[in-house]
Motif scaffolding. Structure first.
Motif, PDB file in Angstrom:
ATOM      1  N   ILE A   1       7.463   2.089   5.691  1.00  0.00           N
ATOM      2  CA  ILE A   1       7.253   1.888   4.680  1.00  0.00           C
ATOM      3  C   ILE A   1       7.836   2.603   3.624  1.00  0.00           C
ATOM      4  CG2 ILE A   1       5.277   0.479   5.562  1.00  0.00           C
ATOM      5  CD1 ILE A   1       3.524   2.801   4.718  1.00  0.00           C
TER       6      ILE A   1
ATOM      7  N   ARG B   1       9.174  -6.443   1.934  1.00  0.00           N
ATOM      8  CA  ARG B   1       8.513  -6.628   0.730  1.00  0.00           C
ATOM      9  C   ARG B   1       9.435  -5.925  -0.529  1.00  0.00           C
ATOM     10  NH1 ARG B   1       6.585  -8.622  -3.294  1.00  0.00           N
ATOM     11  NH2 ARG B   1       5.411  -7.821  -4.000  1.00  0.00           N
TER      12      ARG B   1
ATOM     13  N   LEU C   1      10.607  -6.919  -3.516  1.00  0.00           N
ATOM     14  CA  LEU C   1      10.708  -5.960  -5.300  1.00  0.00           C
ATOM     15  C   LEU C   1      12.063  -6.468  -5.511  1.00  0.00           C
ATOM     16  CD1 LEU C   1       8.248  -3.380  -3.489  1.00  0.00           C
ATOM     17  CD2 LEU C   1       7.563  -5.374  -5.288  1.00  0.00           C
TER      18      LEU C   1
ATOM     19  N   TRP D   1       1.850   0.717   0.568  1.00  0.00           N
ATOM     20  CA  TRP D   1       2.921   0.175   0.283  1.00  0.00           C
ATOM     21  C   TRP D   1       4.125   0.065   1.291  1.00  0.00           C
ATOM     22  CZ3 TRP D   1       3.631   6.771   1.946  1.00  0.00           C
ATOM     23  CH2 TRP D   1       2.675   7.252   0.753  1.00  0.00           C
ATOM     24  N   PRO D   2       5.104  -0.526   0.122  1.00  0.00           N
ATOM     25  CA  PRO D   2       6.047  -2.170   1.035  1.00  0.00           C
ATOM     26  C   PRO D   2       6.435  -1.491   1.999  1.00  0.00           C
ATOM     27  CG  PRO D   2       7.244  -0.995  -0.969  1.00  0.00           C
ATOM     28  CD  PRO D   2       5.570  -0.351  -0.514  1.00  0.00           C
ATOM     29  N   ASP D   3       6.708  -2.862   2.917  1.00  0.00           N
ATOM     30  CA  ASP D   3       7.456  -2.504   4.446  1.00  0.00           C
ATOM     31  C   ASP D   3       9.166  -2.812   3.924  1.00  0.00           C
ATOM     32  OD1 ASP D   3       7.396  -4.936   4.429  1.00  0.00           O
ATOM     33  OD2 ASP D   3       6.423  -5.090   5.926  1.00  0.00           O
TER      34      ASP D   3
ATOM     35  N   ASP E   1       6.198   4.176  -3.125  1.00  0.00           N
ATOM     36  CA  ASP E   1       6.029   3.683  -4.440  1.00  0.00           C
ATOM     37  C   ASP E   1       6.961   4.231  -5.601  1.00  0.00           C
ATOM     38  OD1 ASP E   1       3.759   5.207  -5.008  1.00  0.00           O
ATOM     39  OD2 ASP E   1       2.421   3.716  -5.674  1.00  0.00           O
TER      40      ASP E   1
END
Length: 144
Positions: free
Chosen positions: A67, A29, A33, A24-26, A70
């Motif tokens: 994080i 990120r 996005l 999953w993005p931190d 998603d």
């Protein structure tokens, strides 16, 4: 007297580690996005969305950061509008790290045909919000 959370079971630790492995993005990120310009205060965008209740963050001890699961993002990377409504329903007391809500979101649910709320949310957020309302906001005595 101070109540301490129960120690995590082996199954909970394994489930958490499985979820952490999803990549999953931190905060950095999430900024990318969203199409924002990365910079020194880049994670502020994700933190502000988390504090405002528009985004669920889970604490990653290995990464020493939050994080962001998603299911909360559209294909283009924007935060789904319905996330705030869902998070307003899910119990957040004693869940500063976000894991209790995340375990609910990523566990199969009988009212969702044994699929996970996170999986269903991506295509039908209203259905997940309805199930969450039923589970967390309905009067359990009303059925008697």
């Amino acid at each position: 007297m101070t109540l301490r959370p129960e120690p995590a079971t082996t199954a909970e630790i394994e489930f958490r580690d499985e979820l952490l492995g999803k990549g999953w993005p931190d905060g950095h990120r999430v900024v990318e996005l969203a199409g924002k310009v990365p910079g020194p205060g880049a994670t502020t965008y994700a933190v502000q969305a988390q504090v405002s209740g528009a985004l669920l963050g889970v604490w990653s001890a290995p990464g020493n950061c939050f994080i962001y699961p998603d299911f909360q993002f559209t294909r283009s990377g924007a935060i789904r509008q319905e996330v705030a409504e869902l998070l307003a329903i899910l119990p957040s007391e004693d869940d500063r790290g976000g894991w209790r809500r995340t375990f609910w979101l990523y566990s199969p649910h009988a009212l969702l045909d044994d699929r996970t709320p996170a999986e269903i949310f991506m295509g039908d957020p209203t259905r997940v919000i309805t199930v969450a309302r039923e589970e967390f906001l309905s009067d359990p005595e009303a059925t008697w």
